[in-house]
Scaffold this motif. Structure first.
Motif, PDB file in Angstrom:
ATOM      1  N   ARG A 171       0.819  -1.212   0.000  1.00 50.88           N
ATOM      2  CA  ARG A 171       0.000   0.000   0.000  1.00 50.88           C
ATOM      3  C   ARG A 171       0.848   1.256   0.000  1.00 50.88           C
ATOM      4  O   ARG A 171       2.022   1.230   0.353  1.00 50.88           O
ATOM      5  CB  ARG A 171      -0.926   0.001   1.214  1.00 50.88           C
ATOM      6  CG  ARG A 171      -2.173  -0.810   1.003  1.00 50.88           C
ATOM      7  CD  ARG A 171      -3.066  -0.626   2.181  1.00 50.88           C
ATOM      8  NE  ARG A 171      -3.517   0.752   2.264  1.00 50.88           N
ATOM      9  CZ  ARG A 171      -4.733   1.155   1.982  1.00 50.88           C
ATOM     10  NH1 ARG A 171      -5.622   0.293   1.597  1.00 50.88           N
ATOM     11  NH2 ARG A 171      -5.078   2.419   2.113  1.00 50.88           N
ATOM     12  N   GLN A 172       0.199   2.378  -0.345  1.00 50.92           N
ATOM     13  CA  GLN A 172       0.964   3.609  -0.455  1.00 50.92           C
ATOM     14  C   GLN A 172       1.406   4.151   0.909  1.00 50.92           C
ATOM     15  O   GLN A 172       2.346   4.906   0.976  1.00 50.92           O
ATOM     16  CB  GLN A 172       0.143   4.661  -1.189  1.00 50.92           C
ATOM     17  CG  GLN A 172      -1.110   5.039  -0.447  1.00 50.92           C
ATOM     18  CD  GLN A 172      -1.945   6.025  -1.199  1.00 50.92           C
ATOM     19  OE1 GLN A 172      -3.140   5.932  -1.216  1.00 50.92           O
ATOM     20  NE2 GLN A 172      -1.315   6.958  -1.855  1.00 50.92           N
ATOM     21  N   GLY A 173       0.723   3.765   1.978  1.00 51.75           N
ATOM     22  CA  GLY A 173       1.121   4.248   3.302  1.00 51.75           C
ATOM     23  C   GLY A 173       2.232   3.440   3.916  1.00 51.75           C
ATOM     24  O   GLY A 173       2.444   3.504   5.125  1.00 51.75           O
TER      25      GLY A 173
ATOM     26  N   TRP B 276       5.578   3.572   4.010  1.00 52.12           N
ATOM     27  CA  TRP B 276       6.688   4.173   4.768  1.00 52.12           C
ATOM     28  C   TRP B 276       6.231   4.698   6.112  1.00 52.12           C
ATOM     29  O   TRP B 276       6.949   4.574   7.114  1.00 52.12           O
ATOM     30  CB  TRP B 276       7.375   5.269   3.948  1.00 52.12           C
ATOM     31  CG  TRP B 276       8.169   4.682   2.828  1.00 52.12           C
ATOM     32  CD1 TRP B 276       7.891   4.757   1.502  1.00 52.12           C
ATOM     33  CD2 TRP B 276       9.344   3.864   2.945  1.00 52.12           C
ATOM     34  NE1 TRP B 276       8.818   4.047   0.781  1.00 52.12           N
ATOM     35  CE2 TRP B 276       9.731   3.487   1.629  1.00 52.12           C
ATOM     36  CE3 TRP B 276      10.102   3.422   4.016  1.00 52.12           C
ATOM     37  CZ2 TRP B 276      10.839   2.693   1.378  1.00 52.12           C
ATOM     38  CZ3 TRP B 276      11.211   2.622   3.757  1.00 52.12           C
ATOM     39  CH2 TRP B 276      11.571   2.264   2.459  1.00 52.12           C
ATOM     40  N   ALA B 277       5.028   5.277   6.136  1.00 47.12           N
ATOM     41  CA  ALA B 277       4.511   5.766   7.424  1.00 47.12           C
ATOM     42  C   ALA B 277       4.281   4.591   8.369  1.00 47.12           C
ATOM     43  O   ALA B 277       4.622   4.655   9.562  1.00 47.12           O
ATOM     44  CB  ALA B 277       3.208   6.534   7.196  1.00 47.12           C
TER      45      ALA B 277
ATOM     46  N   ARG C  56       7.593   3.032   9.686  1.00 47.22           N
ATOM     47  CA  ARG C  56       8.188   3.761  10.810  1.00 47.22           C
ATOM     48  C   ARG C  56       7.549   3.328  12.134  1.00 47.22           C
ATOM     49  O   ARG C  56       8.227   3.228  13.156  1.00 47.22           O
ATOM     50  CB  ARG C  56       8.029   5.271  10.610  1.00 47.22           C
ATOM     51  CG  ARG C  56       9.118   5.857   9.718  1.00 47.22           C
ATOM     52  CD  ARG C  56       9.120   7.379   9.794  1.00 47.22           C
ATOM     53  NE  ARG C  56       8.051   7.960   9.002  1.00 47.22           N
ATOM     54  CZ  ARG C  56       8.160   8.262   7.711  1.00 47.22           C
ATOM     55  NH1 ARG C  56       9.288   8.043   7.077  1.00 47.22           N
ATOM     56  NH2 ARG C  56       7.157   8.792   7.057  1.00 47.22           N
TER      57      ARG C  56
ATOM     58  N   MET D 295      -8.976  11.020   8.323  1.00 46.14           N
ATOM     59  CA  MET D 295      -7.939  11.436   7.360  1.00 46.14           C
ATOM     60  C   MET D 295      -7.815  10.451   6.211  1.00 46.14           C
ATOM     61  O   MET D 295      -6.958  10.604   5.343  1.00 46.14           O
ATOM     62  CB  MET D 295      -6.582  11.539   8.072  1.00 46.14           C
ATOM     63  CG  MET D 295      -6.404  12.786   8.893  1.00 46.14           C
ATOM     64  SD  MET D 295      -4.736  12.860   9.557  1.00 46.14           S
ATOM     65  CE  MET D 295      -4.963  12.159  11.163  1.00 46.14           C
ATOM     66  N   GLY D 296      -8.632   9.403   6.236  1.00 47.52           N
ATOM     67  CA  GLY D 296      -8.553   8.393   5.175  1.00 47.52           C
ATOM     68  C   GLY D 296      -7.462   7.375   5.422  1.00 47.52           C
ATOM     69  O   GLY D 296      -7.051   6.660   4.506  1.00 47.52           O
ATOM     70  N   ILE D 297      -6.976   7.334   6.664  1.00 43.01           N
ATOM     71  CA  ILE D 297      -5.905   6.378   6.990  1.00 43.01           C
ATOM     72  C   ILE D 297      -6.537   5.052   7.397  1.00 43.01           C
ATOM     73  O   ILE D 297      -7.464   5.027   8.214  1.00 43.01           O
ATOM     74  CB  ILE D 297      -4.997   6.945   8.107  1.00 43.01           C
ATOM     75  CG1 ILE D 297      -4.208   8.134   7.551  1.00 43.01           C
ATOM     76  CG2 ILE D 297      -4.083   5.874   8.664  1.00 43.01           C
ATOM     77  CD1 ILE D 297      -3.354   8.854   8.559  1.00 43.01           C
ATOM     78  N   ASP D 298      -6.040   3.971   6.817  1.00 49.25           N
ATOM     79  CA  ASP D 298      -6.528   2.634   7.130  1.00 49.25           C
ATOM     80  C   ASP D 298      -5.974   2.246   8.508  1.00 49.25           C
ATOM     81  O   ASP D 298      -4.769   2.032   8.671  1.00 49.25           O
ATOM     82  CB  ASP D 298      -6.034   1.672   6.043  1.00 49.25           C
ATOM     83  CG  ASP D 298      -6.477   0.252   6.295  1.00 49.25           C
ATOM     84  OD1 ASP D 298      -6.944  -0.056   7.400  1.00 49.25           O
ATOM     85  OD2 ASP D 298      -6.350  -0.571   5.364  1.00 49.25           O
ATOM     86  N   VAL D 299      -6.862   2.176   9.489  1.00 44.05           N
ATOM     87  CA  VAL D 299      -6.431   1.953  10.874  1.00 44.05           C
ATOM     88  C   VAL D 299      -5.733   0.593  11.020  1.00 44.05           C
ATOM     89  O   VAL D 299      -4.719   0.484  11.722  1.00 44.05           O
ATOM     90  CB  VAL D 299      -7.647   2.051  11.822  1.00 44.05           C
ATOM     91  CG1 VAL D 299      -7.298   1.567  13.205  1.00 44.05           C
ATOM     92  CG2 VAL D 299      -8.132   3.493  11.885  1.00 44.05           C
TER      93      VAL D 299
ATOM     94  N   HIS E  82      -4.081  -0.943   8.730  1.00 43.45           N
ATOM     95  CA  HIS E  82      -2.785  -0.868   8.053  1.00 43.45           C
ATOM     96  C   HIS E  82      -1.796  -0.018   8.828  1.00 43.45           C
ATOM     97  O   HIS E  82      -0.592  -0.306   8.843  1.00 43.45           O
ATOM     98  CB  HIS E  82      -2.991  -0.286   6.645  1.00 43.45           C
ATOM     99  CG  HIS E  82      -1.737  -0.220   5.841  1.00 43.45           C
ATOM    100  ND1 HIS E  82      -1.072   0.954   5.592  1.00 43.45           N
ATOM    101  CD2 HIS E  82      -1.016  -1.188   5.245  1.00 43.45           C
ATOM    102  CE1 HIS E  82      -0.003   0.704   4.864  1.00 43.45           C
ATOM    103  NE2 HIS E  82       0.052  -0.583   4.642  1.00 43.45           N
ATOM    104  N   TYR E  83      -2.290   1.035   9.481  1.00 47.69           N
ATOM    105  CA  TYR E  83      -1.378   1.978  10.137  1.00 47.69           C
ATOM    106  C   TYR E  83      -1.151   1.666  11.617  1.00 47.69           C
ATOM    107  O   TYR E  83      -0.056   1.879  12.125  1.00 47.69           O
ATOM    108  CB  TYR E  83      -1.931   3.399   9.988  1.00 47.69           C
ATOM    109  CG  TYR E  83      -1.011   4.460  10.551  1.00 47.69           C
ATOM    110  CD1 TYR E  83       0.187   4.762   9.919  1.00 47.69           C
ATOM    111  CD2 TYR E  83      -1.336   5.147  11.721  1.00 47.69           C
ATOM    112  CE1 TYR E  83       1.035   5.716  10.431  1.00 47.69           C
ATOM    113  CE2 TYR E  83      -0.497   6.111  12.231  1.00 47.69           C
ATOM    114  CZ  TYR E  83       0.687   6.394  11.586  1.00 47.69           C
ATOM    115  OH  TYR E  83       1.534   7.343  12.099  1.00 47.69           O
TER     116      TYR E  83
END
Lengths: 321, 267
Positions: free
Chosen positions: B42-44, B46-47, B50, B143-147, B149-150
């Motif tokens: 997925r595009q997230g 690198w975030a 970390r 914010m559209g962040i997949d919880v 995934h993040y």
């Protein structure tokens, strides 16, 4: 405003843990419009914003939604999660209290949407430059010091940081939940100006972001007090008894005989404070889209009577707006 | 009759709640596995990566001093307890077998998992609960962040990597602790000691020990995050969900360890 409708509530009813907050409510918000939704505390204003985001519930509360919420032509409640997540990238939101990530410092909070969504197409320097530009416009550079966590911020600073985070990826819909509640009159007016007029400009943007950043920004702000927003909103609506009733523009609000509107108007916080001339505030033009412009050193409103070169003693006041 | 209906209704309600919770946990596990599977694509990335590194730092690196002391003492104690018996039977050669069976097969994964549960599991559950209660999870969603995934996948991966490395580290240090006793009590040279260990150590022991570490890393994070995110609104729920996460994770670790050992070494 006669732009195309970007947000449509079609007979929406919302029940959260058995309590009804919306009852077959209708609402149409046009592109580029600034709408103020006013209502008494606990009447469900936040749920209006949450519905637009496709987050009708709160935490794990049981929720029932009837009707349809359409954003940009798509039914937000029927969209699959990945599509909804993509759509939310175009929406900036400032929830009550800011919703800042407590284990990240201010700079990382602001950069989070960029790091997550555009980390593969934007360099760290570009992301940092955007954070610096927004905090610079807000004159809050000191908040960007490394290690400055949200816990050390006061309520107003938290709202500014949340606003910066909401705007950093140039959304075309901005949703703000009671930004000026608990903030002094002068500070609240400055904050309200940012909420209604401010739109950051950046020298470059990824292709995916450019597409949406070219569109006019639609803003919805909720409040429990109408008067501080009279000079800013294009249109006002009242949320009472589960219905969203349109009031109209500034004049319609002032002329309304509705006891709910009178009640919300009477909750005035306009108290003269050092540094802000009340006469100036009263003569400010009503908000009109993106009418902030950048002078050499700061952002100013097109209606500001303080001209460039006349700043002097009152220059700070112009910036503070 | 009425006196009977009450308890039966109560029991029925508890059974229904248990099934509901089990179903929720299963769905949460499926979503977590799916998030781990798409972690790198997925595009997230690198975030989220970390966050994974932070998790490895907190779960693995920061636990090393305590893990070192504990593993040294456990290796030391196992040999102190078994050496008199071995000396009595003249079976010094079994020292390697005892260490491999007790440390590599069982104590390594279990003790490391307990350290991770008490240090990181409680912290993760409390962090998730606080995130949920203070609206941070919803802010991420907004914010559209997949919880998954993040928040979940990086912690799952970070914990799995940490536990894998920690079990290897635990085994090595515990064997060194055993050697300290063997060398002083039996004046056993390192070469002989290591020969005993290597003769007893089968590849299957390593596979199973390390597989356990990965499994434990996954379930500890899963239970901690699941219970943490179950918190609704009030801060008083934080210790409650943390406790639930720890108890369930411990229960699963002990049961699964016993089942795996029984399947591979007994049946």
């Amino acid at each position: 405003m006669s732009g195309k409708p970007v947000i449509v509530f079609d007979k929406v009813s919302l029940y959260v843990e058995g309590r009804r907050f919306l009852d077959r409510a209708d609402l149409v918000v046009s592109e580029g419009e600034s709408l103020v939704v006013a209502g008494a505390g606990g009447c469900g204003k936040s749920f209006v914003l949450r519905l637009i985001l496709g987050l009708p519930g709160m935490g794990r509360a049981s929720v029932r939604v009837e009707g349809d919420v359409v954003v940009d032509g798509h039914s937000i409640l029927a969209e699959p999660l990945p599509a909804l997540q993509r759509r939310r990238r175009n929406m900036g939101s400032v929830m009550s209290g800011g919703g800042l990530i407590e284990n990240m410092d201010v700079r990382k909070n602001i950069a989070l949407p960029l790091n997550y969504h555009y980390g593969n197409v934007m360099s760290t320097a570009e992301i940092e430059a955007r954070c610096d530009a927004i905090l610079g416009d807000m004159e809050l550079e000191e908040l960007a010091l490394p290690g400055r966590r949200p816990v050390s911020l006061n309520r107003m600073e938290r709202i500014y940081v949340a606003l910066a985070r909401a705007l950093v990826n140039q959304p075309n819909i901005l949703l703000i939940d009671e930004p000026t509640t608990g903030v002094s009159a002068a500070a609240g007016e400055r904050l309200a100006r940012f909420c209604f007029y401010y739109r950051p400009e950046f020298p470059s943007a990824p292709a995916a972001m450019e597409e949406m950043s070219g569109r006019p920004m639609t803003r919805i702000i909720t409040t429990v007090e109408l008067e501080p927003y009279l000079d800013f909103g294009h249109r006002f609506a009242l949320l009472a008894n589960g219905k969203i009733e349109e009031i109209g523009d500034r004049e319609a609000v002032l002329g309304s005989a509705d006891p709910n509107v009178r009640e919300l108007l009477s909750r005035s916080r306009k108290v003269a404070s050092p540094g802000v001339d009340d006469a100036d505030s009263a003569e400010l033009p009503p908000g009109g889209g993106s009418c902030w412009r950048r002078s050499d050193s700061h952002w100013c409103h097109q209606g500001d009577r303080v001209k460039e070169g006349e700043e002097g003693a009152s220059g700070r006041t112009a910036q503070a707006r | 009759m009425t006196a009977l209906i009450g308890p039966i209704q109560g029991l029925g309600a508890q059974v229904c709640e248990a099934f509901t919770n089990a179903w929720s946990l299963l769905m949460f596990s499926v979503d977590s596995v799916a998030a781990v599977a798409r972690f790198f694509s997925r595009q997230g990335f690198w975030a989220a990566f970390r966050v994974s590194l932070q998790q490895v730092h907190f779960t693995g690196l920061e636990a090393l001093p305590f893990l070192s002391l504990l593993s040294l003492l456990i290796g030391f104690t196992v040999i102190v307890q078994s050496l008199p018996q071995l000396q009595g039977m003249g079976a010094h050669g079994l020292i390697g077998k005892i260490l491999v069976i007790s440390i590599v097969r069982e104590l390594g994964p279990i003790v490391t998992a307990m350290i991770v549960i008490t240090r990181s599991g409680t912290a993760m559950a409390a962090e998730m609960a606080t995130n949920r209660i203070s609206g941070q999870v919803e802010a991420l969603e907004a914010m559209g962040i997949d919880v998954f995934h993040y928040l979940i996948a990086p912690r799952v991966i970070g914990s799995m990597v940490s536990l894998f490395c920690m079990v290897i580290y635990f085994d090595v240090i515990a064997l060194v602790g055993g050697f300290l006793v063997a060398s002083t009590q039996l004046t056993m040279p390192w070469i002989l000691y290591s020969d005993y260990i290597l003769e007893s150590l089968q590849p299957l022991d390593l596979y199973i020990s390390l597989s356990k570490s990965i499994l434990f890393g996954f379930v500890i994070t899963l239970f901690s995050c699941y219970h943490g995110l179950r918190a609704k609104r009030a801060p008083y729920e934080v210790p409650m969900v943390a406790r639930s996460g720890v108890i369930q994770a411990m229960f699963f670790v002990f049961v699964s360890s016993a089942v795996i050992s029984a399947v591979f070494y007994w049946i």
